[in-house]
Every structure is written in structure tokens, then in C-alpha cells.
Design a protein around this motif. Structure first.
Motif, PDB file in Angstrom:
ATOM      1  N   TYR A  10     -10.273   1.437   9.270  1.00  0.00           N
ATOM      2  CA  TYR A  10     -11.430   1.976  10.005  1.00  0.00           C
ATOM      3  C   TYR A  10     -10.968   2.953  11.077  1.00  0.00           C
ATOM      4  O   TYR A  10     -11.492   4.066  11.207  1.00  0.00           O
ATOM      5  N   ARG A  36     -17.846   7.202  21.660  1.00  0.00           N
ATOM      6  CA  ARG A  36     -18.877   7.713  20.756  1.00  0.00           C
ATOM      7  C   ARG A  36     -20.164   7.978  21.544  1.00  0.00           C
ATOM      8  O   ARG A  36     -20.802   9.021  21.405  1.00  0.00           O
ATOM      9  N   LEU A  37     -20.515   7.016  22.390  1.00  0.00           N
ATOM     10  CA  LEU A  37     -21.737   7.130  23.183  1.00  0.00           C
ATOM     11  C   LEU A  37     -21.675   8.355  24.099  1.00  0.00           C
ATOM     12  O   LEU A  37     -22.590   9.194  24.121  1.00  0.00           O
ATOM     13  N   ARG A  78     -21.037  -0.955   6.857  1.00  0.00           N
ATOM     14  CA  ARG A  78     -20.455   0.180   7.579  1.00  0.00           C
ATOM     15  C   ARG A  78     -20.500   1.456   6.724  1.00  0.00           C
ATOM     16  O   ARG A  78     -20.830   2.539   7.217  1.00  0.00           O
ATOM     17  N   HIS A 128     -14.048  11.231  14.490  1.00  0.00           N
ATOM     18  CA  HIS A 128     -14.970  10.348  15.224  1.00  0.00           C
ATOM     19  C   HIS A 128     -14.308   9.674  16.401  1.00  0.00           C
ATOM     20  O   HIS A 128     -14.982   9.038  17.201  1.00  0.00           O
ATOM     21  N   ARG A 134     -25.527  -2.907  24.465  1.00  0.00           N
ATOM     22  CA  ARG A 134     -24.320  -2.199  24.051  1.00  0.00           C
ATOM     23  C   ARG A 134     -24.630  -1.110  23.025  1.00  0.00           C
ATOM     24  O   ARG A 134     -23.991  -0.066  23.023  1.00  0.00           O
ATOM     25  N   LEU A 143      -1.271   4.282  -1.549  1.00  0.00           N
ATOM     26  CA  LEU A 143      -2.626   4.220  -0.977  1.00  0.00           C
ATOM     27  C   LEU A 143      -2.663   5.018   0.324  1.00  0.00           C
ATOM     28  O   LEU A 143      -1.694   5.049   1.073  1.00  0.00           O
ATOM     29  N   SER A 198      -9.776   6.156   9.506  1.00  0.00           N
ATOM     30  CA  SER A 198     -10.790   7.062   8.959  1.00  0.00           C
ATOM     31  C   SER A 198     -11.622   7.669  10.081  1.00  0.00           C
ATOM     32  O   SER A 198     -12.050   8.826   9.984  1.00  0.00           O
ATOM     33  N   ASN A 199     -11.828   6.918  11.153  1.00  0.00           N
ATOM     34  CA  ASN A 199     -12.487   7.513  12.321  1.00  0.00           C
ATOM     35  C   ASN A 199     -11.674   8.683  12.872  1.00  0.00           C
ATOM     36  O   ASN A 199     -12.229   9.720  13.229  1.00  0.00           O
ATOM     37  N   ASP A 248     -10.883  -0.636   2.808  1.00  0.00           N
ATOM     38  CA  ASP A 248     -11.623  -1.235   1.694  1.00  0.00           C
ATOM     39  C   ASP A 248     -10.861  -2.328   0.964  1.00  0.00           C
ATOM     40  O   ASP A 248     -11.364  -2.861  -0.029  1.00  0.00           O
ATOM     41  N   LEU A 249      -9.651  -2.668   1.412  1.00  0.00           N
ATOM     42  CA  LEU A 249      -8.914  -3.726   0.714  1.00  0.00           C
ATOM     43  C   LEU A 249      -9.674  -5.039   0.823  1.00  0.00           C
ATOM     44  O   LEU A 249     -10.201  -5.385   1.880  1.00  0.00           O
ATOM     45  N   GLY A 306     -13.824  -1.297  22.283  1.00  0.00           N
ATOM     46  CA  GLY A 306     -14.963  -1.034  23.172  1.00  0.00           C
ATOM     47  C   GLY A 306     -14.953   0.405  23.659  1.00  0.00           C
ATOM     48  O   GLY A 306     -16.011   1.045  23.799  1.00  0.00           O
ATOM     49  N   ASN A 308     -21.702  11.597  22.174  1.00  0.00           N
ATOM     50  CA  ASN A 308     -23.044  11.897  21.683  1.00  0.00           C
ATOM     51  C   ASN A 308     -23.958  12.380  22.810  1.00  0.00           C
ATOM     52  O   ASN A 308     -24.948  13.070  22.557  1.00  0.00           O
ATOM     53  N   ALA A 348       0.838  -1.208   0.000  1.00  0.00           N
ATOM     54  CA  ALA A 348       0.000   0.000   0.000  1.00  0.00           C
ATOM     55  C   ALA A 348       0.871   1.256   0.000  1.00  0.00           C
ATOM     56  O   ALA A 348       0.570   2.223  -0.716  1.00  0.00           O
ATOM     57  N   THR A 378     -16.528   2.619  21.130  1.00  0.00           N
ATOM     58  CA  THR A 378     -17.994   2.614  21.273  1.00  0.00           C
ATOM     59  C   THR A 378     -18.402   3.493  22.459  1.00  0.00           C
ATOM     60  O   THR A 378     -19.338   4.301  22.365  1.00  0.00           O
ATOM     61  N   ALA A 381      -9.400  10.453  11.220  1.00  0.00           N
ATOM     62  CA  ALA A 381      -9.362  11.541  10.243  1.00  0.00           C
ATOM     63  C   ALA A 381     -10.655  12.342  10.270  1.00  0.00           C
ATOM     64  O   ALA A 381     -10.652  13.564  10.116  1.00  0.00           O
ATOM     65  N   ALA A 382     -11.778  11.647  10.493  1.00  0.00           N
ATOM     66  CA  ALA A 382     -13.076  12.318  10.483  1.00  0.00           C
ATOM     67  C   ALA A 382     -13.415  12.945  11.829  1.00  0.00           C
ATOM     68  O   ALA A 382     -14.474  13.553  11.983  1.00  0.00           O
TER      69      ALA A 382
END
Lengths: 610, 610
Positions: free
Chosen positions: A482, A562-563, B346, A491, B98, A454, A485-486, A461-462, A556, A566, A449, A559, A488-489
Motif C-alpha cells: 500500500y 492527504r487531508l 481499498r 499520493h 478523522r 513481483l 503504491s501510494n 495483493d498477496l 496517521g 486536498n 517476491a 491521512t 508510486a502514484a
């Protein structure tokens, strides 16, 4: 810097006249002289013969053997590779028959006369000097081991670069004193060769101490990645002395019993040493090139362009003696690895023979490498975090601890992965992997890559081959994409292990969201435990200020973060979770001279938090 | 064709208004309904929750279980995966805790009202119908097994798609007749699932016959690549019946002893069959989508763009039920694989949540896949030669048989590799690999190269991790790059195995240049043997006409062909050497109904040559 930029810009110019390096005379055959008959030199020689049956090809090799398996040498020490002959891939006679090569072993090229286009060679047996004309010259002389100044002249010191070195080592290992073999081996240097030597000496039954000047093993990796590998070596019986170097010896040769001899280390301690193996790095064999006035790079290697052409267009250089453009910085670097040496030798033959559609520039060097020790592998590609930060490069750092294949299929092993990403371009700057299975595969995919340009997010997406014994539907490589990108965004706001103490000291609340069964693995001092499944109901228990959330590996906690985010909390995720934090503690413990490192580290950490 | 092009062009349009698919009402929470709670559906649901805490997320699953390990199911049959519970990755209760998901199992969505934005769901236990509104709808209903018409209604026939299927199989395997378990298993279908079922039934002690309608096993591969894998299965005890299909049964249920029952095959033979496993492919579960008027692709799947959006912008489709753009042709194809389903689920969540920097189009599908059978692996990516030639595509074909790691280090295993290259662009169109070690790694590297648009020649320069237990200084991947660049540059004119008979019939001289010790492996009839080392002295013995030269794997013959070509001979190299030729003979023997295939093949080949 000017010289480096010259090199860079030159490396981007294609060679318009591929035969330009040879002043061909239609009456006589072109002559290519190759200095060095192992990886790069022999690849150049055999490829050149396949392209050109008429040319005279003369190969000078200083050692006794050509085309031997340098990377296999350590494994003969233990008998893993039982037959010495298996290491001798070609003989001068075989090469003469198959490729009509004129191979002259035990013959050292001692001077280059660029004006006359001749080299002077010394027969190392007879001492006789001879002159050999060339139209094109390929330098592949390799590198010589750097020596420990404190051990200069010590008869116990071995290096391992060729089959003759190996023969001397095997002879020393056969020595007995009072019917017992020599027992105490000291390996100097904690890079790949040092680790391989340590593994094989241990397997042979010796008592092995590895002395490494730096504070960590495997300097190609970052400290927290190298730590589990180092612990694995310690668990196997290797004594590690990090942050120490040999400063002298006592009683060398003073006693009839060599087992009385000891080494003095920089920390004041001593080590018994019947046999010493120096693997503290190599220096490029560029002296004759320098004496001939060829441009030398900032690291002491022969400076070449992307076609491996030196500052003299009739002279090429490949392998350990030549500097290559680094893929991340573009600057010249050394790259003492067999793979690139072979490929560059072949590329030089294409250029010399003027093969159409060949002779294209070699890509910049990634420095992909791997080492194993009793079933555990460590591999890296590109730059590590330490090097990037020391250059002031902005870097996004990701740690993960996925399974090598689907967890529900037997035999899955945990991998530790680290990815270093340019936050501006999203391009991959480097990667590291440690584990028992699938390390080589993941580093190879990332190296591919990187070669292809890349982005780190594109790893998500590979389409990688999946059946449960080989990988996961979301392969560890996809998961890195993943994660990236989280990040970078925005998230997944994260904190690195080395930023934790400061954050907690500044008042951050440390929240552990692991499943209760995972707590037995260990705790980060000061953390409050609420499993992720209870967070929706219990988040009002959390303070309004900043929260650092962690789980076992980071997933975890993502998750949870994020929760909580939010729900309005100010939350960051501890990158790599408890496991990366623990690896970093282990790294600190290994580097510390304390005899009870674990206790020391816990105290230190607690001290920073309270 | 017009529809396909529409799909293609639509797939290249980014979605400018990422929230456009939902008519959000500030008073009420957005509702996303997901049909299917396994790979794609559950990836969408959990990702969507991480991105959006407020949204209502309802998941309908027809089966009893969500998020189970579909790819692990066959391995519970043998007990390789001992615990059934290990296959149940999530439960509705756990997902509620979860991720606050409203998961309704045993509930089938039977209709979509696109105008009203509601789905009608039937409770499969009570039969009750209910209506569920949605703002966005994600269809991930999967696929259903295609059945054998000849066996419709036969109680012995099992399929294996979910945990309930597995439970039924385990119950059947527990049946005993006269205290003995059922013994005769017949697997219909020689694709990946059929092979995995055969492996696990055999491991459980059953007598297994695999019936495959086509002339070869593993249709994703070409015949000569699949042959050694098929032979390995035969050697392990699987009875293979290629080129046959079931046309009927005798005595089904007519006898009290089910072991009396037999299947009638298309070749007139019969097979005992206590248990029958149908794995002859799947058909996308697209009926409710079609009934709702969504566009359906040429293969019967739901047509979507690169954002997985159907012809209704409020409805997305992922997984086995949706068609994806193929990476090689650009045309819609089915792709019943777990990895892409997860990733696309996703990606859909990103689009629905309107996450910044997310919601980017998914790349076209390569179809990377792998299967194992008792230690041997077969993997493929992209298109095979058969498919390319049937479409009239120009293709450069390369076979190689390298070792998985350095030959001098113990445990190296031979790989068989095949690379398919576009001769115009040098881009990789497909690859196949078979071997005991390193198959997944090489296919993953090639898949990554294909994703990134690397040329086949660029494989030569990839810097892959090398130590002797992991690879070679010239990795098999690098060697493919070398082979390809030689072919592209005209340095290696080759002949494929299927072109040999015609060339020899037209008068070509067949020259075997292997080392004498390699001849015991077998001979190509009609070949004259001169080892490559003797060619310089003996080439005058060769005729003036065209020569086909071969060695064991193609490498020595390349050296020979270069030498002879440079000496003025008209010479081509048999691609892949003796080993590829032998694999092709084996493929023919396996496809032939002859009881003594080896003898038959030799006679046939000799006949063509004389």
C-alpha cells in the motif's frame, strides 16, 4: 568490467552437452573429486551418488570433520546446543555406508593439474602427498577467516569456522586462573557471526565487548535499522565499541596473569581481553584455483557461470570460495551462506550426472540472511540503501513499524521494516526487518517476491495466512505494498529522516499529528502538535509554506498529509514517522564516542534546526 | 458456464474511464454510499476519504458496531482477548472526526433503485424508512450464518458474526443453574470458526463436543493432513463427532433444567447440549442486490469483475457477499475472509476516485487461510487433492515432514506439508501445512510463489532467511522444490498412501528402510525391514518384482529407491513415508464410529494386505 561481462554472458548460456565435462571411457568408471566435505561439497557428493551408483566419488576435507553444522557452532559455546555431537551431522563411516563415498579427512588438496586432470593431496597427519585423477572436479573449499593484522600471532585470538576451532574455544573457556574462569571476552566484528558469538559468550557469563570498525552494527542493514538491535545488545550487557578497531596490544604474554593483558583501540582507549574472537569476515579459499590458472572474480573468489562451472569446463566451484552473480547488479559477488552452498552443490551434481530436466542455471543471489540476539531478530535481503546510494542508484525508500499480528490479540510485537524499490520498474531492490516475532516470515515472503520478479506494489495483493495470532487482515507485507503504491502514484510524498534537518533549515513547518498520548514517547525538536482529528478545524493555523507532517509510524501522518494536500497545502510525510527518526538518532548516538550520547544528539539536532 | 465465462472475460477488461461510474455534476458533490461498515466497506470509506476530501461518503451498517475485529470475537469467549473494547477498532464518532464519514449504525439498506440511483434504508430502532441518493454504491453487506434446519427456533443456538452475537454468548455463559454455569457446549461445524469456538469454550472450562457433518475436520485440508490436528483437539479434551449431523432435539425447553436437553444426531446417538454454537458456514447477503436485478454468481454471491464492479457499473461489491475469480479454476467462488475484503474495499475506492496508477484489477483468489488450536496450526492455500481429483484434474502430490528449524538447535518442531502441483505446467495448485511452528511462514511463501506464478521446482532455489533457530540451510520450502523436481525428472517414482493397499494386493513387496530405532513408532503391516545402509549388501534378498519402499518421512526411502533403481530393481517410494501413512490411518479411525479406532484400523489394514 570486461571479465565480469564475460562471466555474465557465459552464465546465460545453457550447457548443451551435459556430459561434455567428462571424457568418459567405457572401460572405467567416471571419477568425481570433491574438495571440501561440508555444505556445498557434501551436498554435491550425496546427490551425485543418488543419481549415479557406479561413479567413483572422492571427497577431500582439510579438517577433521565433514558435514558439521557450521551455523550451530556459536550456540555450543553457551550450551544452548548442549551436545557437541549434535553438531556432527555425518561421519565419514556413515557416508561410506549410506552413499558409498570415499571421504578423506585431514587431507588437503594442494594443487590441481588441469592438463593431467589430477589433484595432489597432502595427508595433514603424515605429510604424505598423493595424486588423485578426476574426470570432474568440484571445488568447495570454503573460506578462511580474515585476521586482524595487529593481532597476528596473539595466542588469545580465536576464530570459529569448524568443530576444531570450537574445541579450542571450549578448552580456553575452561581455563581458570586462581580458580576463576577467564572473564573478559572481546569480539572483533559486528556482522552475524560476531553478534552470535557475543550472545553466546554473554550467556556463558563472560563480560563481552564487541568492537566494530564501521560506525554501525550489522553492516547488511542500514544504520537506522541496525540501531534498535544494537541498543538491545547494549541493554543485555554487551559493551559496543563502534567505529573502532584494534591497533595493538600491551603486555601480551608479558604477565603471568592473562587478565592484565589489554588491547589498544584506534581511538586511543584500551580494553581488557582474556579471550579474543575474530569475526571480521572471511576470504575465499581460492589459492589453489588461482595457481591452477582458473579465472578469479573481482572479489577474490573463483569465477563461475550460472551452472557453477569455472573457466575450466571440467571444474565446478560452489560455496564460500565461489563468486555468484548478484540479483540486483548482475555483478559477481561473494555469498558466504550455508543455504546457497547446499543448493549449488546439488545443482552441480545434476549437471555432472547429466540428469534430464536438471542442471538448470541457478538464479542470481539475493543474499537473504538473518541473525538473532536474545529474542530479537534482524534480517535482510538484497541491497541496502547505503549500497544503492553509493552506486548512484535511484531508490524509493519505505519504512514502517507494524505489529507482528493483530494488535487486539495478546503478544503482538512491533516490527521495523524497510523496503527499497526501483522507482522506474517498481521492482524490489532490498528489504530489512527487525523485531521479536515474524521477522523471518516477512523477509522470506519478500525474498520470494524478489525471486519471482513481483513489483513492490504487488505486495499489496498477496493473500497471506491470517488469523489474529499469526498476522493481520492487512499484513505488514500488504501494508508495504500500500505504502509503495501510494508513493508510486504520488499520493504520499515523503521525506526521509536524513532529509529532515535540511528541509526544516530551508523553512519547512514541522507538524506532529500524533494522538496526545503518544507524545510521551519523545518529540522531534521544533515540531508543532495538532492531532490529526483536529486538522479539518485547525488547518488555517498552518503556514502557507511547505509542511513536513509526522506521526508515530507514518500512517496517521499519511491521512493528515492527504487531508492537508486536498485542502491545498504543500505537505510531505516523514517516512517511518517518529520511530524511524528516533532510530536514526540512536544510530548516531551509538556511533558517537560521547559518554552521554542522548544529550549530545539532541543538542546536535536542535542546532541544525535553529 | 456461459455466465462464468462472461465474468472471466469481463474481468480482464481494464476500465478505460475511471470516472465513468459517476455522472458528476460540477455543482454538487459526488456521493458514495457504502452498505456495510466492517472490513471491506470501511476500507473503501476511509481510503476514499484520503483520496477525496470533498466527496459525501455515507456508510450504512445494519449492526450496532462498525470496524470491529470479527476474527477476534471467538477469543473473547475464553478471555484470551480480555477486553471487549479491544475488539471495537473504530467508533462512528471517531470515524466522523478523522475521516469525515457519515456512519449510520443500526440502519439497514432494504432496497436499491438503480434507475433513480437511490437506496432505501430502514432505521432498525425506529423502523423509519429513508431514501439516500448515490453516484456510486459499494455493497459490502457480508454474509449471514447458515442455520441448522433441525434447530430452527431453538433458543440455545448461537452464531458468532458480530459484537452483538458475542454479547449474547457472554450473557448465556454467565447463566447459572443451581449456582453452576451451563456446562455442555456443542459446536456444529468443523471449519475454522468451529475450531476456534471449540478452543475458546474449552479454555473457559466447558465440556465441548464438535459435530461435523463431513468425515473429516477442516474441509479446506485433505483428510490425512487434518487428522493430526483433529487428534490434537481430541487429546485436549474436545469430543469429535465426525460424519454426523443434528437431526432433532428432545425436551427443548420442556424441562426447567436446561441440562436435561439433548440433541439427536443422524447416527441415532444423543448429545447433552446446554449451549449450541452453529458454525456450519455462511451465505452471502446478496438478496437486495438480486432484487435490484444485479447479476448473481453460481454460488449465490454478487457477481463482479476483477475491478469489483457488479453488472451495474455504478455499483461495486466486495467481501463475503461478492464472488471472486478463483486462482486455480478461474471460476467464480465465495471467499469469506477478512484480508481480501479489506484489500478489495481499498481497490474499489481507488477506482471510484479515479486515482492515477491505481484502480488496477485484483488478482484471482487463492483462499489462503490458517487456524490455530492450543499451539498447533493448520493452514492451506489454493485447492486440495480432494477437490482437484473430483474435478478430474491431473495432480502431482507431495507430502513431507520436515523440522521447523535446524534439528540440532533446541525447539525444532515437526511440520507436515503437502504440495499439489500441475504435472503439465509445474505450477503450484495448492498447499497445506500443519505444525506447531513455522506453518504460517511456509504457507505465506507458497502463497507468494503461487501469486507470482513460480513453478514448484523453483521453490528449490528460493533464498530464505536461515539461522538455526529460524529455519534450515535447506528450508522445508527448498526441500519441497527438490522433491518436486525429482518427481518431474522421474528420479523419484512414488506411490500415495491410498494406493498402497492395491499395490501390495497386486504383489508388490513392501520394504521398510528406516533406522532400527525408528521402528518403535509403528509398522506398516506386511513390510520387511532392511535399513538403507545395508541395502547395497543385501539387495539380492529382494524379489525381482515391484518394490514399494518406505522410510519415516520419504527422504531415506528416496536414497534407497535411487540405489535400488540404479541396481536394476523396479521400485517406488511411498510418498510422505510412514508418517503420512499413519496420518491417513488416523483419519480413517477418526471418521469411523468405532469406540476403539486404533485396533479397528490395524485389523482392517492387515485384512487388505493378506
Amino acid at each position: 568490467m570486461g571479465e565480469q561481462q564475460d562471466n555474465r554472458s557465459r552464465s546465460e548460456q545453457p550447457v548443451s552437452d551435459q556430459q561434455g565435462s567428462e571424457q568418459q571411457d567405457s572401460q572405467k568408471r567416471a571419477v568425481t573429486v570433491i574438495v571440501g566435505g561440508v555444505a556445498g561439497g557434501m551436498s554435491a557428493a550425496t546427490r551425485l551418488r543418488r543419481l549415479d551408483e557406479q561413479r567413483e566419488i572422492v571427497v577431500f576435507e582439510r579438517g577433521e570433520h565433514v558435514s558439521f553444522a557450521n551455523c550451530g557452532l556459536p550456540y555450543h559455546v553457551s550450551g544452548t546446543i548442549a551436545s557437541r555431537d549434535a553438531l556432527l551431522l555425518q561421519s565419514p563411516e556413515g557416508l561410506a555406508k549410506r552413499f558409498r563415498l570415499d571421504v578423506r579427512v585431514r587431507t588437503e588438496v594442494v594443487a590441481i593439474d588441469r592438463a593431467a586432470r589430477t589433484v595432489t593431496a597432502r595427508d595433514l597427519v603424515t605429510g604424505e602427498l598423493s595424486s588423485q585423477p578426476y574426470d570432474t572436479l568440484v571445488l568447495s573449499p570454503g573460506a578462511s577467516p580474515r585476521g586482524s593484522a595487529a593481532l597476528a600471532g596473539d595466542f588469545r585470538v580465536h576464530t570459529l569456522r569448524d568443530v576444531s576451532d570450537l574445541d579450542r574455544i571450549m578448552a580456553s573457556l575452561a581455563i581458570t586462573v586462581d580458580d576463576a574462569p577467564l572473564r573478559e571476552a572481546v569480539v572483533l566484528g559486528g556482522g552475524y557471526i560476531g553478534v552470535e558469538l557475543a550472545e553466546n559468550l554473554l550467556a556463558r557469563g563472560l563480560s563481552v565487548t564487541l568492537v566494530q570498525r564501521g560506525a554501525q552494527l550489522l553492516p547488511a542493514l542500514d544504520a537506522e535499522m541496525a540501531a534498535p538491535f544494537a541498543e538491545h545488545m547494549v541493554d543485555a550487557g554487551i559493551r559496543l565499541r563502534l567505529g573502532a578497531e584494534v591497533v595493538g596490544t600491551t603486555a601480551v604474554g608479558a604477565s603471568a596473569d592473562p587478565t592484565d593483558d589489554v588491547l589498544l583501540l584506534s581511538d586511543g582507549s584500551t580494553l581488557p581481553a582474556d579471550l579474543i574472537f575474530s569475526a571480521i569476515g572471511v576470504q575465499p579459499s581460492s589459492a589453489i584455483a588461482a595457481e591452477a590458472g582458473l579465472a578469479i572474480g573481482p572479489n577474490g573468489g573463483i569465477l563461475v557461470d550460472a551452472m557453477h562451472r569455472s573457466s575450466d569446463p571440467a571444474i565446478f566451484a560452489v560455496g564460500d570460495a565461489a563468486e555468484k552473480a548478484d540479483a540486483v547488479s548482475g555483478e559477481p559477488r561473494l555469498l558466504p551462506l550455508a543455504g546457497p552452498a547446499n543448493r549449488h552443490g546439488r545443482a552441480v551434481a545434476d549437471t555432472i550426472a547429466g540428469a534430464p530436466d536438471s542442471g538448470s542455471p541457478s538464479p542470481r543471489a539475493l543474499g537473504t540472511a538473518i541473525v538473532g540476539f536474545r529474542g530479537l531478530a534482524a534480517a535482510s535481503v538484497g541491497w541496502n540503501e547505503r549500497a544503492l546510494r553509493s552506486r548512484g542508484r535511484a531508490v524509493r525508500v519505505l519504512h514502517s513499524h507494524p505489529l507482528s499480528h493483530a494488535g487486539y490479540y495478546p503478544g503482538a510485537e512491533m516490527l521495523s521494516l524497510k523496503l527499497l524499490v526501483d522507482p522506474e520498474t517498481d521492482l524490489i531492490l532490498g528489504a530489512q526487518a527487525v523485531g521479536r516475532d515474524g521477522v523471518d516470515k516477512r523477509i522470506d515472503v519478500i525474498a520470494t517476491a524478489m525471486s519471482a520478479g513481483l513489483t513492490a506494489s504487488a505486495l499489496a495483493d498477496l493473500e497471506l495466512a491470517y488469523a489474529p495470532q499469526f498476522g493481520s487482515a492487512k499484513d505488514p507485507i500488504n501494508l508495504l505494498g500500500y505504502l509503495n503504491s501510494n508513493r508510486a502514484a504520488g499520493h504520499d510524498r515523503t521525506l526521509q529522516w536524513h532529509e529532515l534537518d535540511e528541509a526544516v533549515a530551508a523553512g519547512a513547518f514541522l507538524l506532529d499529528v500524533r494522538a496526545p498520548g503518544q507524545l510521551a514517547e519523545g518529540l522531534i525538536p521544533g515540531a508543532t502538535h495538532i492531532p490529526v482529528e483536529q486538522l479539518r478545524d485547525r488547518h488555517h493555523e498552518l503556514p502557507n509554506g511547505p509542511i513536513v507532517v509526522h506521526c508515530r509510524v507514518g500512517q496517521g501522518a499519511h491521512t493528515a498529509a492527504r487531508l492537508l494536500g486536498n485542502l491545498g497545502h504543500d505537505v510531505v510525510n516523514l517516512d517511518g514517522g517518529y520511530l524511524t527518526w528516533r532510530d536514526a538518532q540512536r544510530a548516531a548516538a551509538l556511533a558517537s564516542p560521547s559518554p552521554t550520547p542522548d544529550a549530545a544528539v539532541l543538542t546536535e539536532t536542535e542546532g541544525a534546526i535553529r
